[in-house]
Design a protein around this motif. Structure first.
Motif, PDB file in Angstrom:
ATOM      1  N   LYS A  30       1.313  -1.192  -0.036  1.00 48.37           N
ATOM      2  CA  LYS A  30      -0.025   0.080   0.124  1.00 48.37           C
ATOM      3  C   LYS A  30       0.825   1.413   0.180  1.00 48.37           C
ATOM      4  CE  LYS A  30      -3.172   2.516   3.135  1.00 48.37           C
ATOM      5  NZ  LYS A  30      -4.093   2.633   4.243  1.00 48.37           N
ATOM      6  N   THR A  32       1.939   5.764   0.888  1.00 48.25           N
ATOM      7  CA  THR A  32       1.313   5.857   2.085  1.00 48.25           C
ATOM      8  C   THR A  32       2.172   7.744   1.582  1.00 48.25           C
ATOM      9  OG1 THR A  32       3.771   4.961   2.495  1.00 48.25           O
ATOM     10  CG2 THR A  32       2.015   4.291   3.492  1.00 48.25           C
ATOM     11  N   GLU A  52       3.620   0.795   2.380  1.00 49.90           N
ATOM     12  CA  GLU A  52       3.730   0.594   3.899  1.00 49.90           C
ATOM     13  C   GLU A  52       4.624  -0.079   5.006  1.00 49.90           C
ATOM     14  OE1 GLU A  52      -0.271  -0.762   6.126  1.00 49.90           O
ATOM     15  OE2 GLU A  52      -0.298  -1.734   4.540  1.00 49.90           O
ATOM     16  N   SER A  75       6.807   1.733   8.039  1.00 49.03           N
ATOM     17  CA  SER A  75       6.109   2.989   7.414  1.00 49.03           C
ATOM     18  C   SER A  75       6.798   3.858   6.328  1.00 49.03           C
ATOM     19  CB  SER A  75       4.838   2.218   7.247  1.00 49.03           C
ATOM     20  OG  SER A  75       4.090   3.188   6.487  1.00 49.03           O
TER      21      SER A  75
END
Length: 533
Positions: A30, A32, A52, A75
């Motif tokens: 994902k 970020t 992440e 992260s």
């Protein structure tokens, strides 16, 4: 212009030029953070992304090809493009969720030589860019230790050095070592970072005074009988208001017995009766050198008498217990006075390692440990007896349960439901008693195991008071005496490390009947008369 890159929560990343899609992929992680800058200084905007799992990627905006990548421990929270060092040089700064901040300095791309071919494959360009970014990363790490340049910035002297001193003071700082940093030049310390996984729960400690100072003090938790090293980074600057600092690395060794404070020469009488003695044929200088490297002390020459004897007393800053070390060179007698058998074992083993002793026999007198072992043996015997009783009770209740189940089945077959209910009611009570007995036995077993572990610990501590083959011999003798339940022999083995056997010698010679009658007692007379009948 008229181009943009995007990153979605589902992992999709890509770039558009106006309404036309240039490239798009689906990433496993994902995204970020995202930023668009000219990362490799080729005149084109690149896409910098953080994910992440702590991964960062730099992709070309036209093809999506990765030109640089790196992994962080957590992260990525934010990506910035700023002049962090205020040197008129922009850096790409990555911030992670656990507070780590790392920056990369961008270096201008060298121009291609005239006449060189401009047709190069994208794979070759990607490999070259990755190698270049790796070199940039190494260069930025090296620049971190360089002296800053610029108008109005004072240079830090090249010969500046950081000195340190380790002190112990049980009255003022119990349980803490006092570490003080000094400078040999008129510069200031902004702060210091100390690293050690054996001391700090978070593996590091940051000391930051309210304002830069020329002396910095840190308080280090004292480790019991453990040597460790501190990796230190000290930030120094030219003035208290300076915004430019240089990091100086320092490695500090804390001795194994650094948690003891040296007491004055006047306090040289042992306060405890527990002690360990042995014969060491060594010069007093070697004993003095061993103490100086193992404790936080200076020169101990004033503690040594002209005959080569010394009596040195310490106090533990952890628990306040006293320790006295004595050595008489004429008699080659070395003594330790302490109530802690484990500490005595650590000291004698450290002394043997320092002087390369392979065999060393000692005499140990630790009455508290011996009494503790005797009481543990009695407790273990009581727990073992109780265990046998509990096993008998469990067997009896379990047998009642079996009988009740058979009776309940017989009553059910006879359709005597009132009897079935009565039997099952009694069975429920028996089941409760059975569970209670099992719980008692489990508690008893845990207490028994605890006792046996403490006994085994005392055996190991007694063996650790010796060096070489005597260690295994002491363990074997103590286990045999423990098996025979001979507490007197246990105490003797702990003290001497040996199983002393007492031998009696008798000499028999013939005597006359008249001699026997002359020395006859009343009991002998009765016995003789009975025999003559």
């Amino acid at each position: 212009q008229d181009s943009f890159a995007f990153a979605l929560d589902n992992g999709k990343i890509g770039a558009y030029h106006k309404k036309k899609k240039i490239w798009k992929i689906r990433h496993k992680q994902k995204p970020t953070a995202i930023l668009g800058i000219d990362f490799n200084n080729d005149g084109k905007c690149d896409v910098v992304m953080g994910f992440e799992n702590g991964r960062i990627e730099v992709r070309e905006d036209t093809t999506g090809t990765i030109i640089f990548k790196k992994n962080f421990s957590s992260s990525i929270s934010k990506i910035l493009y700023a002049d962090f060092r205020m040197q008129s040089t922009m850096q790409v700064i990555f911030c992670t969720s656990d507070g780590e901040v790392k920056g990369f300095t961008l270096i201008a791309q060298s121009k291609m030589e005239k006449g060189a071919s401009s047709v190069v494959s994208s794979e070759v360009i990607g490999d070259m860019n990755r190698e270049k970014m790796s070199l940039i990363h190494e260069l930025s790490a090296l620049e971190g230790t360089a002296t800053p340049k610029g108008p109005g910035i004072q240079h830090i002297p090249k010969d500046v050095k950081v000195a340190y001193k380790v002190d112990v003071d049980y009255a003022k700082c119990p349980g803490k070592l006092v570490l003080t940093f000094f400078l040999n030049q008129p510069v200031f310390i902004k702060g210091a970072i100390l690293f050690s996984d054996k001391v700090f729960s978070s593996e590091n400690l940051y000391i930051h005074p309210e304002s830069p100072t020329d002396k910095l003090t840190a308080f280090i938790p004292a480790n019991k009988n453990t040597e460790f090293e501190l990796q230190c980074k000290i930030l120094i600057g030219t003035s208290a208001k300076s915004s430019h600092f240089v990091s100086i690395d320092k490695q500090i060794r804390i001795p194994k017995f650094g948690g003891f404070q040296l007491m004055g020469p006047e306090n040289n009488q042992p306060a405890v009766s527990s002690r360990l003695t042995c014969v060491i044929k060594e010069r007093h200088q070697r004993i003095k050198m061993w103490i100086e490297q193992g404790f936080v002390v200076g020169d101990l020459s004033k503690w040594v008498s002209p005959e080569g004897s010394m009596i040195i007393k310490f106090i533990s800053i952890i628990d306040g217990k006293e320790l006295l070390i004595s050595f008489i060179e004429k008699e080659s007698l070395f003594s330790l006075y302490t109530e802690d058998m484990e500490l005595a074992g650590s000291l004698i083993n450290d002394l043997a390692n320092y002087n390369h002793f392979t065999e060393l026999e000692t005499q140990a007198d630790f009455p508290l440990e011996i009494e503790r072992m005797k009481s543990l043996i009695v407790e273990a015997g009581q727990f073992n007896t109780l265990r046998s009783q509990l096993n008998a009770n469990i067997a009896e209740v379990a047998n009642n349960v079996k009988v009740s189940i058979v009776k309940a089945e017989d009553a059910r077959m006879l359709h005597d439901m009132s009897m079935v209910k009565k039997i099952y009611s009694n069975l429920q009570q028996d089941n409760g008693h059975l569970i209670a007995e099992y719980t008692k036995r489990q508690t008893n077993y845990e207490q028994l195991v605890k006792c046996l572990k403490e006994i085994n610990l005392i055996i190991n501590k007694a063996a650790n008071l010796r060096i070489g083959s005597t260690q295994t011999t002491v363990v074997s003798l103590l286990r045999a005496a423990l098996k025979a339940n001979n507490t007197h022999l246990l105490a003797q083995i702990i003290k001497t490390g040996k199983e002393t056997q007492i031998t009696f010698h008798f000499t028999l010679r013939p005597v006359s009947y008249t001699h026997l009658r002359a020395h006859e007692t009343e009991a002998d007379l009765v016995f003789r008369l009975l025999l003559e009948k």
